[in-house]
Design a protein around this motif. Structure first.
Motif, mmCIF file in Angstrom:
data_model
loop_
_atom_site.group_PDB
_atom_site.id
_atom_site.type_symbol
_atom_site.label_atom_id
_atom_site.label_comp_id
_atom_site.label_asym_id
_atom_site.label_seq_id
_atom_site.Cartn_x
_atom_site.Cartn_y
_atom_site.Cartn_z
ATOM 1 N N VAL A 1 0.145 -4.045 -0.114
ATOM 2 C CA VAL A 1 0.904 -3.568 1.043
ATOM 3 C C VAL A 1 -0.063 -3.301 2.195
ATOM 4 O O VAL A 1 -1.030 -2.543 2.044
ATOM 5 C CB VAL A 1 1.675 -2.278 0.706
ATOM 6 C CG1 VAL A 1 2.423 -1.763 1.926
ATOM 7 C CG2 VAL A 1 2.645 -2.527 -0.449
ATOM 8 N N SER A 2 0.167 -3.922 3.341
ATOM 9 C CA SER A 2 -0.664 -3.664 4.516
ATOM 10 C C SER A 2 -0.386 -2.264 5.039
ATOM 11 O O SER A 2 0.776 -1.845 5.123
ATOM 12 C CB SER A 2 -0.353 -4.684 5.618
ATOM 13 O OG SER A 2 -0.730 -5.975 5.218
ATOM 14 N N VAL A 3 -1.464 -1.558 5.408
ATOM 15 C CA VAL A 3 -1.299 -0.203 5.936
ATOM 16 C C VAL A 3 -2.072 -0.060 7.244
ATOM 17 O O VAL A 3 -3.116 -0.681 7.438
ATOM 18 C CB VAL A 3 -1.768 0.876 4.926
ATOM 19 C CG1 VAL A 3 -0.933 0.836 3.670
ATOM 20 C CG2 VAL A 3 -3.238 0.710 4.591
ATOM 21 N N TRP B 1 7.425 -2.615 9.450
ATOM 22 C CA TRP B 1 6.532 -1.462 9.323
ATOM 23 C C TRP B 1 7.345 -0.191 9.120
ATOM 24 O O TRP B 1 8.208 0.129 9.931
ATOM 25 C CB TRP B 1 5.649 -1.338 10.555
ATOM 26 C CG TRP B 1 4.600 -2.404 10.653
ATOM 27 C CD1 TRP B 1 4.643 -3.532 11.410
ATOM 28 C CD2 TRP B 1 3.343 -2.444 9.969
ATOM 29 N NE1 TRP B 1 3.496 -4.274 11.237
ATOM 30 C CE2 TRP B 1 2.673 -3.619 10.358
ATOM 31 C CE3 TRP B 1 2.714 -1.575 9.051
ATOM 32 C CZ2 TRP B 1 1.410 -3.971 9.870
ATOM 33 C CZ3 TRP B 1 1.452 -1.931 8.572
ATOM 34 C CH2 TRP B 1 0.821 -3.103 8.972
ATOM 35 N N TYR C 1 -5.216 -3.856 2.792
ATOM 36 C CA TYR C 1 -4.192 -3.738 1.761
ATOM 37 C C TYR C 1 -4.368 -2.477 0.913
ATOM 38 O O TYR C 1 -5.480 -2.078 0.579
ATOM 39 C CB TYR C 1 -4.204 -4.969 0.849
ATOM 40 C CG TYR C 1 -3.901 -6.242 1.602
ATOM 41 C CD1 TYR C 1 -2.702 -6.386 2.290
ATOM 42 C CD2 TYR C 1 -4.833 -7.274 1.657
ATOM 43 C CE1 TYR C 1 -2.433 -7.537 3.006
ATOM 44 C CE2 TYR C 1 -4.559 -8.427 2.368
ATOM 45 C CZ TYR C 1 -3.361 -8.552 3.043
ATOM 46 O OH TYR C 1 -3.098 -9.688 3.765
ATOM 47 N N TRP C 2 -3.243 -1.885 0.589
ATOM 48 C CA TRP C 2 -3.173 -0.766 -0.336
ATOM 49 C C TRP C 2 -2.372 -1.228 -1.540
ATOM 50 O O TRP C 2 -1.322 -1.858 -1.411
ATOM 51 C CB TRP C 2 -2.492 0.435 0.326
ATOM 52 C CG TRP C 2 -2.092 1.528 -0.618
ATOM 53 C CD1 TRP C 2 -2.914 2.362 -1.308
ATOM 54 C CD2 TRP C 2 -0.761 1.906 -0.972
ATOM 55 N NE1 TRP C 2 -2.181 3.245 -2.072
ATOM 56 C CE2 TRP C 2 -0.852 2.987 -1.881
ATOM 57 C CE3 TRP C 2 0.507 1.444 -0.609
ATOM 58 C CZ2 TRP C 2 0.268 3.595 -2.431
ATOM 59 C CZ3 TRP C 2 1.625 2.049 -1.155
ATOM 60 C CH2 TRP C 2 1.500 3.122 -2.054
ATOM 61 N N GLN D 1 0.891 7.170 8.245
ATOM 62 C CA GLN D 1 0.556 5.763 8.322
ATOM 63 C C GLN D 1 1.831 4.947 8.226
ATOM 64 O O GLN D 1 2.893 5.453 7.856
ATOM 65 C CB GLN D 1 -0.411 5.359 7.204
ATOM 66 C CG GLN D 1 0.165 5.475 5.811
ATOM 67 C CD GLN D 1 -0.818 5.047 4.720
ATOM 68 O OE1 GLN D 1 -0.453 4.274 3.828
ATOM 69 N NE2 GLN D 1 -2.058 5.558 4.761
ATOM 70 N N GLU D 2 1.729 3.681 8.559
ATOM 71 C CA GLU D 2 2.833 2.748 8.391
ATOM 72 C C GLU D 2 2.439 1.706 7.359
ATOM 73 O O GLU D 2 1.273 1.285 7.292
ATOM 74 C CB GLU D 2 3.185 2.076 9.716
ATOM 75 C CG GLU D 2 3.830 3.014 10.716
ATOM 76 C CD GLU D 2 4.189 2.336 12.021
ATOM 77 O OE1 GLU D 2 5.175 2.776 12.661
ATOM 78 O OE2 GLU D 2 3.499 1.371 12.410
ATOM 79 N N ARG D 3 3.428 1.318 6.542
ATOM 80 C CA ARG D 3 3.225 0.296 5.515
ATOM 81 C C ARG D 3 4.175 -0.857 5.792
ATOM 82 O O ARG D 3 5.346 -0.646 6.113
ATOM 83 C CB ARG D 3 3.471 0.887 4.130
ATOM 84 C CG ARG D 3 2.508 2.022 3.797
ATOM 85 C CD ARG D 3 2.858 2.743 2.522
ATOM 86 N NE ARG D 3 1.950 3.873 2.299
ATOM 87 C CZ ARG D 3 2.109 4.788 1.366
ATOM 88 N NH1 ARG D 3 3.155 4.710 0.529
ATOM 89 N NH2 ARG D 3 1.234 5.778 1.240
ATOM 90 N N ARG E 1 -0.774 0.370 -4.953
ATOM 91 C CA ARG E 1 -0.462 1.646 -5.589
ATOM 92 C C ARG E 1 -1.110 1.778 -6.965
ATOM 93 O O ARG E 1 -1.609 2.848 -7.322
ATOM 94 C CB ARG E 1 1.060 1.811 -5.716
ATOM 95 C CG ARG E 1 1.488 3.181 -6.235
ATOM 96 C CD ARG E 1 2.990 3.233 -6.473
ATOM 97 N NE ARG E 1 3.738 2.954 -5.267
ATOM 98 C CZ ARG E 1 4.066 3.878 -4.365
ATOM 99 N NH1 ARG E 1 3.690 5.131 -4.545
ATOM 100 N NH2 ARG E 1 4.756 3.540 -3.298
ATOM 101 N N GLU F 1 -4.136 5.901 0.899
ATOM 102 C CA GLU F 1 -2.890 6.638 1.079
ATOM 103 C C GLU F 1 -3.124 8.056 1.592
ATOM 104 O O GLU F 1 -2.180 8.749 1.966
ATOM 105 C CB GLU F 1 -2.082 6.663 -0.210
ATOM 106 C CG GLU F 1 -2.748 7.368 -1.365
ATOM 107 C CD GLU F 1 -1.932 7.250 -2.647
ATOM 108 O OE1 GLU F 1 -0.691 7.160 -2.557
ATOM 109 O OE2 GLU F 1 -2.538 7.230 -3.736
#
Length: 248
Positions: free
Chosen positions: A70-72, A244, A219-220, A236-238, A222, A231
């Motif tokens: 996931v882009s953050v 987003w 990228y994040w 922040q926005e994901r 989980r 995180e």
């Protein structure tokens, strides 16, 4: 034969390969080349769409059965460091970051090798030669620079630069809506300072000074412990299927 202008991106899909984040999974990537007159414009659009840049390639995961990456991006204007982050800032108050053109040096490469061997000894980058490193730094058609960090010295107040051995390096893309942290590395002897966290905090400050609303962190994942630190930088926005989405 059909030809395509260099300014019109063409997208390609890689073959499956082992996922670097989740053991037992396979990854595929969609990628394109960022070259030509519209390179900066294309890079901005792709970054905002979840792509990452590596040299003149923009890529993003395209895995068939997994959407874990996931882009953050940090919301710079609203960000406020936690108590622990403020302690990290104080612990590294003796460091000074200097922005320089994206030109490689032997000192950078020596530090890069030490970092890889200490932190990513089994990763794919560990085999990178000095030429590979030079290409990673300078092969760019977009607005890119480096930030070199050294200790504060007696002359820092005069010329604004740190002195002594190189402590850390960040490769940064500057976009119209933010800064994108492409890659960073640091002296493993400074690991107990939480210097990775410090580099992000310092770039939040740099984005704020430029009045840019976002800091892109890549990228994040989980389920990946090595990505868990991202995180903590909230709000922040994901980037999800709907666009987003704010996370606090």
């Amino acid at each position: 034969m059909t030809s395509h202008p260099r300014d019109t991106p063409q997208f390609y899909l890689t073959a499956p390969s082992p996922c670097p984040y989740l053991p037992g999974f396979q990854e595929r990537k969609v990628f394109t080349h960022i070259v030509g007159r519209r390179a900066r414009e294309i890079n901005e659009v792709l970054t905002q769409g979840g792509f990452r840049r590596s040299q003149t390639i923009a890529y993003r995961p395209a895995c068939e059965q997994c959407q874990a990456c996931v882009s953050v991006r940090v919301l710079v204007d609203e960000f406020s460091p936690t108590g622990g982050m403020r302690r990290v800032l104080r612990r590294n108050d003796d460091l000074v970051g200097t922005e320089i053109p994206n030109r490689p040096s032997s000192e950078q490469y020596a530090l890069f090798r030490r970092y890889l061997e200490a932190r990513h000894g089994e990763g794919g980058m560990v085999d990178m030669t000095v030429l590979d490193y030079a290409l990673m730094i300078e092969d760019s058609h977009v607005e890119t620079h480096l930030v070199e960090y050294r200790r504060r010295g007696p002359d820092t107040a005069v010329h604004g630069r740190g002195q002594g051995p190189l402590v850390a390096v960040c490769l940064i893309d500057e976009l119209s809506d933010g800064l994108s942290m492409v890659y960073s590395f640091f002296d493993p002897d400074f690991a107990d300072r939480s210097i990775g966290t410090y580099l992000i905090l310092d770039h939040v400050r740099r984005a704020r000074e430029r009045r840019l609303p976002h800091l892109y962190l890549g990228y994040w994942v989980r389920e990946s412990k090595k990505m868990a630190y991202k995180e903590r930088f909230v709000p922040q926005e994901r980037l999800l299927a709907s666009g987003w989405v704010r996370a606090t």
